[in-house]
Design a protein around this motif. Structure first.
Motif, short mmCIF file in Angstrom:
data_model
loop_
_atom_site.label_atom_id
_atom_site.label_comp_id
_atom_site.label_asym_id
_atom_site.label_seq_id
_atom_site.Cartn_x
_atom_site.Cartn_y
_atom_site.Cartn_z
N SER A 1 38.43 56.98 30.46
CA SER A 1 38.99 55.77 29.89
C SER A 1 39.95 55.15 30.89
CB SER A 1 39.75 56.09 28.60
OG SER A 1 40.42 54.95 28.13
N LEU A 2 39.82 53.86 31.12
CA LEU A 2 40.70 53.19 32.06
C LEU A 2 42.07 52.89 31.46
CD1 LEU A 2 38.19 50.86 33.83
CD2 LEU A 2 39.52 52.68 34.88
N ILE A 3 42.22 53.15 30.16
CA ILE A 3 43.56 53.07 29.61
C ILE A 3 44.29 54.33 30.02
CG2 ILE A 3 42.83 51.68 27.66
CD1 ILE A 3 42.99 54.15 25.91
N HIS A 4 45.62 54.35 29.93
CA HIS A 4 46.40 55.48 30.39
C HIS A 4 46.24 56.67 29.44
CE1 HIS A 4 48.91 51.94 31.96
NE2 HIS A 4 48.02 52.31 32.87
N VAL A 5 46.00 57.84 30.02
CA VAL A 5 45.75 59.04 29.24
C VAL A 5 46.90 60.00 29.43
CG1 VAL A 5 44.18 60.95 28.84
CG2 VAL A 5 43.28 58.73 29.55
N ASP B 1 37.41 40.75 44.56
CA ASP B 1 37.04 40.10 43.29
C ASP B 1 35.53 40.03 43.09
OD1 ASP B 1 39.64 39.69 42.47
OD2 ASP B 1 39.74 37.61 43.14
N LEU B 2 34.78 40.09 44.18
CA LEU B 2 33.33 40.02 44.10
C LEU B 2 32.71 41.31 43.58
CD1 LEU B 2 32.56 38.40 47.58
CD2 LEU B 2 32.58 37.22 45.36
N TYR C 1 47.07 44.71 40.88
CA TYR C 1 45.70 44.21 40.87
C TYR C 1 44.85 45.00 39.88
CZ TYR C 1 41.10 42.81 42.67
OH TYR C 1 39.81 42.34 42.79
N ARG C 2 45.00 46.33 39.89
CA ARG C 2 44.28 47.16 38.93
C ARG C 2 44.63 46.78 37.49
NH1 ARG C 2 46.79 52.85 37.88
NH2 ARG C 2 48.27 51.36 36.99
N ASP C 3 45.92 46.62 37.22
CA ASP C 3 46.37 46.30 35.86
C ASP C 3 45.79 44.96 35.40
OD1 ASP C 3 47.75 48.66 35.94
OD2 ASP C 3 49.73 47.75 36.24
N GLN C 4 45.72 44.00 36.33
CA GLN C 4 45.15 42.71 35.98
C GLN C 4 43.66 42.84 35.68
OE1 GLN C 4 46.58 39.73 35.38
NE2 GLN C 4 44.52 39.06 34.81
N LYS D 1 42.88 44.21 32.23
CA LYS D 1 42.94 43.17 31.19
C LYS D 1 41.63 42.38 31.13
CE LYS D 1 47.94 42.55 31.68
NZ LYS D 1 49.02 41.60 32.11
N GLU D 2 40.93 42.32 32.26
CA GLU D 2 39.66 41.59 32.33
C GLU D 2 38.45 42.50 32.08
OE1 GLU D 2 39.80 40.16 36.29
OE2 GLU D 2 41.50 38.80 35.95
#
Length: 387
Positions: A12-16, A226-227, A267-270, A273-274
């Motif tokens: 999971s990319l949310i914090h564990v 971004d690509l 950048y990761r945190d942004q 969100k996407e």
């Protein structure tokens, strides 16, 4: 506390937050994996700056399965050296990477395990290459004493007729993973050329980056990232001490790497969100000059929500802790046992295992292992592979 779970398939990319349940899950998955089956010889190629073609990071740049200067990629892919290596895993008679498996269980690392479901396990592979490390230039902004890549040539692949067109039309289009590593990718123009070519023919390919972080996170770099579908981004940080860092990562500046890590975290945190998040990993290579920094590095990772990947320097021997007297190695192990949490001990198994293995006093070795077993509730022993 946050933990890099190197064998966890469902991530999971949310914090564990780590607790006993997560740790037990980690060990359960670790134990469920095929113990001596590695997909790397069946899936991967590394193009080195001097023309040597390799297959596995753990074997280094001099482990040659072919040479681009006198063989095609396809000839190397099903050549005798690689077929022989595959045969070792198919028969269970593993010799080529026996030491690496016993020292670090590299075959069980999650980014290798991810390839299992896509892998054709046979001596001759009819399908395409699935993972490529296009390390085609030695150019690097550092001259690390334990690395020789910065001394390797640049521009060799430009002299190979048809290389770039063949790369685009026959290799990049089928890849599942692209894994650039050396010298320093983000300082090389060919790196950005490969990004554009791969995005054009294979936009869904996953990217794993390894970098020293000695660059600034510019809009030019961001536009290229971004690509891409990024799976993980590894930054090497071998010391939190300015002077020690500049010796290990000569002639690097610690503050520059810290700034790059912070920029990549934002950048990761942004991207999270996407719904395009990635793992941000901190690589720490333990050697004589940073023996007692491991806890500080792990705490730093916890603070910034990074995933630590702890590695062990074997060569050159004068940098390795294995060249220290046995009494010093015992003291190091005892310090780790005293100062690291059980979870941190588990994360540091790639360091603890060779140190423990090097102790010739069998009674003392058994006592140290028993202590590690008690502290980790019997789990540490599961990392000790013997082929």
């Amino acid at each position: 506390m946050f933990l890099f779970l190197p064998f966890l398939e469902v991530f999971s990319l949310i914090h564990v937050s780590i607790n006993n349940t997560i740790l037990k899950h980690f060990i359960a998955i670790f134990m469920s994996k095929p113990k001596v089956l590695c997909p790397v010889p069946f899936t991967s190629l590394i193009l080195n700056p001097d023309g040597i073609v390799g297959c596995c990071r753990e074997k280094g740049t001099k482990h040659e399965i072919g040479n681009i200067k006198n063989e095609t990629i396809e000839e190397i892919w099903n050549g005798e050296k690689l077929k022989s290596w595959r045969r070792e895993f198919l028969t269970g008679n593993i010799t080529t990477c026996k030491k690496e498996i016993e020292d670090s269980s590299c075959h069980l690392i999650e980014w290798n395990q991810d390839l299992h479901k896509h892998t054709q396990y046979s001596e001759v592979i009819n399908g395409p290459i699935l993972r490529l490390s296009p390390d085609i230039n030695g150019n690097c902004n550092l001259k690390c004493p334990f690395c020789d890549v910065w001394q390797l040539p640049n521009g060799l692949y430009d002299s190979i007729e048809g290389f770039w067109e063949h790369l685009k039309t026959h290799i990049l289009k089928d890849l599942l993973q692209i894994d650039p590593l050396a010298g320093e990718p983000f300082t090389q123009k060919d790196f950005y050329k490969i990004i554009k070519l791969a995005h054009e023919v294979n936009p869904h390919c996953e990217w794993d980056f390894t970098s020293n972080g000695q660059w600034h996170f510019s809009s030019y770099i961001k536009d290229h990232l971004d690509l891409l579908k990024i799976r993980q981004f590894s930054i090497s940080l071998d010391s939190a001490n300015t002077e020690t860092y500049s010796k290990i990562r000569s002639p690097g500046d610690l503050n520059t790497t810290i700034k790059t890590i912070l920029a990549l975290k934002d950048y990761r945190d942004q991207r999270i969100k996407e719904n395009r998040g990635f793992r941000l990993i901190l690589n720490f290579s333990l050697q004589q000059s940073n023996i007692y920094e491991i806890k500080d590095i792990l705490d730093f990772c916890n603070k910034l929500e990074l995933y630590p990947f702890i590695q062990f320097v074997y060569v050159p021997s004068e940098l390795s802790t294995l060249s220290l007297e046995e009494g010093e190695r015992v003291n190091i192990l005892q310090w780790y046992i005293k100062n690291l949490t059980p979870e941190q001990l588990m994360i540091s198994h790639r360091v603890l295992r060779p140190l423990l293995k090097s102790i010739e006093n069998t009674k003392l070795k058994a006592k140290l292992l028993k202590t590690l077993e008690l502290l980790t509730e019997g789990k540490f022993k599961e990392f000790l592979f013997k082929l």
